[in-house]
Motif scaffolding. Sequence first.
Motif, PDB file in Angstrom:
ATOM      1  N   ILE A 147       0.840  -1.206   0.000  1.00 59.47           N
ATOM      2  CA  ILE A 147       0.000   0.000   0.000  1.00 59.47           C
ATOM      3  C   ILE A 147       0.870   1.248   0.000  1.00 59.47           C
ATOM      4  O   ILE A 147       0.668   2.176  -0.797  1.00 59.47           O
ATOM      5  CB  ILE A 147      -0.938   0.008   1.222  1.00 59.47           C
ATOM      6  CG1 ILE A 147      -1.854  -1.219   1.223  1.00 59.47           C
ATOM      7  CG2 ILE A 147      -1.771   1.296   1.249  1.00 59.47           C
ATOM      8  CD1 ILE A 147      -2.646  -1.402   2.495  1.00 59.47           C
ATOM      9  N   ARG A 148       1.855   1.276   0.883  1.00 57.12           N
ATOM     10  CA  ARG A 148       2.730   2.457   0.987  1.00 57.12           C
ATOM     11  C   ARG A 148       3.463   2.722  -0.326  1.00 57.12           C
ATOM     12  O   ARG A 148       3.565   3.872  -0.773  1.00 57.12           O
ATOM     13  CB  ARG A 148       3.736   2.247   2.123  1.00 57.12           C
ATOM     14  CG  ARG A 148       3.115   2.103   3.506  1.00 57.12           C
ATOM     15  CD  ARG A 148       4.196   2.055   4.578  1.00 57.12           C
ATOM     16  NE  ARG A 148       3.635   1.757   5.894  1.00 57.12           N
ATOM     17  CZ  ARG A 148       3.810   0.607   6.536  1.00 57.12           C
ATOM     18  NH1 ARG A 148       4.539  -0.363   5.987  1.00 57.12           N
ATOM     19  NH2 ARG A 148       3.268   0.414   7.731  1.00 57.12           N
ATOM     20  N   ASN A 149       3.951   1.670  -0.952  1.00 57.76           N
ATOM     21  CA  ASN A 149       4.730   1.830  -2.182  1.00 57.76           C
ATOM     22  C   ASN A 149       3.864   2.305  -3.350  1.00 57.76           C
ATOM     23  O   ASN A 149       4.302   3.128  -4.166  1.00 57.76           O
ATOM     24  CB  ASN A 149       5.441   0.523  -2.545  1.00 57.76           C
ATOM     25  CG  ASN A 149       6.524   0.153  -1.540  1.00 57.76           C
ATOM     26  OD1 ASN A 149       7.024   1.002  -0.818  1.00 57.76           O
ATOM     27  ND2 ASN A 149       6.867  -1.125  -1.482  1.00 57.76           N
ATOM     28  N   VAL A 150       2.645   1.781  -3.436  1.00 53.12           N
ATOM     29  CA  VAL A 150       1.743   2.230  -4.503  1.00 53.12           C
ATOM     30  C   VAL A 150       1.307   3.669  -4.241  1.00 53.12           C
ATOM     31  O   VAL A 150       1.187   4.478  -5.169  1.00 53.12           O
ATOM     32  CB  VAL A 150       0.533   1.291  -4.629  1.00 53.12           C
ATOM     33  CG1 VAL A 150      -0.520   1.875  -5.571  1.00 53.12           C
ATOM     34  CG2 VAL A 150       0.976  -0.087  -5.118  1.00 53.12           C
ATOM     35  N   ARG A 151       1.124   4.001  -2.997  1.00 52.28           N
ATOM     36  CA  ARG A 151       0.690   5.353  -2.640  1.00 52.28           C
ATOM     37  C   ARG A 151       1.726   6.401  -3.057  1.00 52.28           C
ATOM     38  O   ARG A 151       1.379   7.561  -3.311  1.00 52.28           O
ATOM     39  CB  ARG A 151       0.406   5.424  -1.130  1.00 52.28           C
ATOM     40  CG  ARG A 151      -0.231   6.698  -0.641  1.00 52.28           C
ATOM     41  CD  ARG A 151      -1.429   7.114  -1.446  1.00 52.28           C
ATOM     42  NE  ARG A 151      -2.681   6.507  -1.056  1.00 52.28           N
ATOM     43  CZ  ARG A 151      -3.749   6.464  -1.849  1.00 52.28           C
ATOM     44  NH1 ARG A 151      -3.708   6.955  -3.063  1.00 52.28           N
ATOM     45  NH2 ARG A 151      -4.868   5.893  -1.441  1.00 52.28           N
ATOM     46  N   GLU A 152       2.966   5.994  -3.211  1.00 52.23           N
ATOM     47  CA  GLU A 152       4.014   6.936  -3.623  1.00 52.23           C
ATOM     48  C   GLU A 152       3.793   7.465  -5.039  1.00 52.23           C
ATOM     49  O   GLU A 152       4.228   8.563  -5.366  1.00 52.23           O
ATOM     50  CB  GLU A 152       5.393   6.276  -3.527  1.00 52.23           C
ATOM     51  CG  GLU A 152       5.852   6.054  -2.086  1.00 52.23           C
ATOM     52  CD  GLU A 152       7.237   5.440  -2.011  1.00 52.23           C
ATOM     53  OE1 GLU A 152       7.860   5.245  -3.084  1.00 52.23           O
ATOM     54  OE2 GLU A 152       7.698   5.157  -0.886  1.00 52.23           O
ATOM     55  N   PHE A 153       3.103   6.682  -5.895  1.00 52.23           N
ATOM     56  CA  PHE A 153       2.895   7.158  -7.269  1.00 52.23           C
ATOM     57  C   PHE A 153       1.421   7.238  -7.675  1.00 52.23           C
ATOM     58  O   PHE A 153       1.101   7.595  -8.808  1.00 52.23           O
ATOM     59  CB  PHE A 153       3.661   6.282  -8.277  1.00 52.23           C
ATOM     60  CG  PHE A 153       3.241   4.830  -8.311  1.00 52.23           C
ATOM     61  CD1 PHE A 153       2.178   4.405  -9.086  1.00 52.23           C
ATOM     62  CD2 PHE A 153       3.939   3.878  -7.570  1.00 52.23           C
ATOM     63  CE1 PHE A 153       1.806   3.080  -9.127  1.00 52.23           C
ATOM     64  CE2 PHE A 153       3.569   2.535  -7.603  1.00 52.23           C
ATOM     65  CZ  PHE A 153       2.502   2.136  -8.390  1.00 52.23           C
ATOM     66  N   TRP A 154       0.529   6.923  -6.756  1.00 51.09           N
ATOM     67  CA  TRP A 154      -0.912   6.927  -7.095  1.00 51.09           C
ATOM     68  C   TRP A 154      -1.682   7.562  -5.957  1.00 51.09           C
ATOM     69  O   TRP A 154      -1.638   7.082  -4.818  1.00 51.09           O
ATOM     70  CB  TRP A 154      -1.381   5.495  -7.338  1.00 51.09           C
ATOM     71  CG  TRP A 154      -2.870   5.266  -7.409  1.00 51.09           C
ATOM     72  CD1 TRP A 154      -3.609   4.510  -6.548  1.00 51.09           C
ATOM     73  CD2 TRP A 154      -3.797   5.766  -8.376  1.00 51.09           C
ATOM     74  NE1 TRP A 154      -4.926   4.511  -6.928  1.00 51.09           N
ATOM     75  CE2 TRP A 154      -5.074   5.273  -8.046  1.00 51.09           C
ATOM     76  CE3 TRP A 154      -3.671   6.597  -9.492  1.00 51.09           C
ATOM     77  CZ2 TRP A 154      -6.206   5.567  -8.787  1.00 51.09           C
ATOM     78  CZ3 TRP A 154      -4.806   6.890 -10.238  1.00 51.09           C
ATOM     79  CH2 TRP A 154      -6.051   6.385  -9.891  1.00 51.09           C
ATOM     80  N   ASP A 155      -2.363   8.668  -6.256  1.00 47.10           N
ATOM     81  CA  ASP A 155      -3.117   9.348  -5.207  1.00 47.10           C
ATOM     82  C   ASP A 155      -4.611   9.082  -5.313  1.00 47.10           C
ATOM     83  O   ASP A 155      -5.414   9.718  -4.628  1.00 47.10           O
ATOM     84  CB  ASP A 155      -2.836  10.860  -5.226  1.00 47.10           C
ATOM     85  CG  ASP A 155      -3.227  11.528  -6.533  1.00 47.10           C
ATOM     86  OD1 ASP A 155      -3.778  10.831  -7.420  1.00 47.10           O
ATOM     87  OD2 ASP A 155      -2.997  12.745  -6.675  1.00 47.10           O
ATOM     88  N   GLY A 156      -4.990   8.136  -6.178  1.00 52.08           N
ATOM     89  CA  GLY A 156      -6.390   7.773  -6.325  1.00 52.08           C
ATOM     90  C   GLY A 156      -6.827   6.735  -5.309  1.00 52.08           C
ATOM     91  O   GLY A 156      -6.120   6.431  -4.341  1.00 52.08           O
ATOM     92  N   GLU A 157      -7.972   6.138  -5.569  1.00 46.82           N
ATOM     93  CA  GLU A 157      -8.625   5.259  -4.594  1.00 46.82           C
ATOM     94  C   GLU A 157      -7.955   3.894  -4.515  1.00 46.82           C
ATOM     95  O   GLU A 157      -7.718   3.244  -5.529  1.00 46.82           O
ATOM     96  CB  GLU A 157     -10.100   5.103  -4.966  1.00 46.82           C
ATOM     97  CG  GLU A 157     -10.971   4.569  -3.857  1.00 46.82           C
ATOM     98  CD  GLU A 157     -12.448   4.725  -4.155  1.00 46.82           C
ATOM     99  OE1 GLU A 157     -13.258   4.522  -3.240  1.00 46.82           O
ATOM    100  OE2 GLU A 157     -12.803   5.034  -5.307  1.00 46.82           O
ATOM    101  N   ILE A 158      -7.655   3.470  -3.295  1.00 43.02           N
ATOM    102  CA  ILE A 158      -7.053   2.162  -3.034  1.00 43.02           C
ATOM    103  C   ILE A 158      -7.929   1.376  -2.059  1.00 43.02           C
ATOM    104  O   ILE A 158      -8.300   1.876  -1.003  1.00 43.02           O
ATOM    105  CB  ILE A 158      -5.631   2.294  -2.448  1.00 43.02           C
ATOM    106  CG1 ILE A 158      -4.659   2.838  -3.493  1.00 43.02           C
ATOM    107  CG2 ILE A 158      -5.133   0.948  -1.919  1.00 43.02           C
ATOM    108  CD1 ILE A 158      -3.262   3.086  -2.952  1.00 43.02           C
ATOM    109  N   TYR A 159      -8.235   0.139  -2.444  1.00 46.25           N
ATOM    110  CA  TYR A 159      -8.885  -0.826  -1.562  1.00 46.25           C
ATOM    111  C   TYR A 159      -7.817  -1.797  -1.070  1.00 46.25           C
ATOM    112  O   TYR A 159      -6.985  -2.247  -1.854  1.00 46.25           O
ATOM    113  CB  TYR A 159      -9.950  -1.634  -2.302  1.00 46.25           C
ATOM    114  CG  TYR A 159     -11.178  -0.886  -2.716  1.00 46.25           C
ATOM    115  CD1 TYR A 159     -12.376  -1.012  -2.008  1.00 46.25           C
ATOM    116  CD2 TYR A 159     -11.171  -0.067  -3.849  1.00 46.25           C
ATOM    117  CE1 TYR A 159     -13.526  -0.338  -2.415  1.00 46.25           C
ATOM    118  CE2 TYR A 159     -12.313   0.611  -4.254  1.00 46.25           C
ATOM    119  CZ  TYR A 159     -13.486   0.467  -3.530  1.00 46.25           C
ATOM    120  OH  TYR A 159     -14.614   1.135  -3.929  1.00 46.25           O
TER     121      TYR A 159
END
Length: 200
Positions: A147-159
Motif C-alpha cells: 500500500i505504501r509503495n503504490v501510494r508513492e505514485f498513485w493518489d487515487g482510490e485504493i482498496y
Amino acid sequence: MKITAISNLGLCGSKEALKEKISRLCEVGISEIILREKNLSVSEYCALFCEVLQICNHFGVRLFLHNFLDLAFDLEHKFIWLPLGVLQNFRQNSTRNLSEFEKIVISAHSTDEAGLALNLGANALCLSHIFPTDCKANLEPKGLDLIRNVREFWDGEIYALGGINSSNFHFAIESGADNIAIMSSAMTCENEKEFLENFL
C-alpha cells in the motif's frame, strides 16, 4: 472509508443463502458488494447478478460486476471489478471503450501490477493480499508496504484486501488505503450488524 463485501457462493452454500446474506449486509449498511462468482458460466452469473442488483438497488448499495467484462458492457453496468489479466486481454483484443464505465477497480499484487493496471485504464486499485489469510495460506502476504509503495505514485482510490479484520484494518488505512474489502468474515458472520460495527 468504504467497507466492501465480496461474495462467495461456496461459503454461503446456495444462491438463495447468498442472496439472503447480501440482503442482510445491505440492510445494516454495507458500503458496496462485489459479486465475485467467476466459477459460474456467463449466463448463470448474469441471472444471479440481476437478482442481486435488485437487492442492492433496493437498499441503495453499489454492486460491482466482477470478471465478466463483456457482460458489463451488455448490461450497461457502470461499476466493474476485474482481475488484471481480464483487463490486459480486453486491451489486446477489443475496440470497445472503457470510458462507458464510471468505476474500474483492478486487482493488483505488486507495484508493477498496480502501475500496469493504471496504464491500462483502472481508476481504482485493489491491493492484496495484505495480511495472512486462509484463502491464500501458502502465499506470503504482500504486507502494508505494498500500500505504501503504490501510494508513492498513485493518489487515487485504493482498496486493501486479504486477511483484514476489525483488529488490523486501521493499519491498512494508516498505510494509505482508502477502503477495505472483506470476503470470508462478511460471508460467514452470524450477526451482520455486529460485523459491520466492528469496523466503524
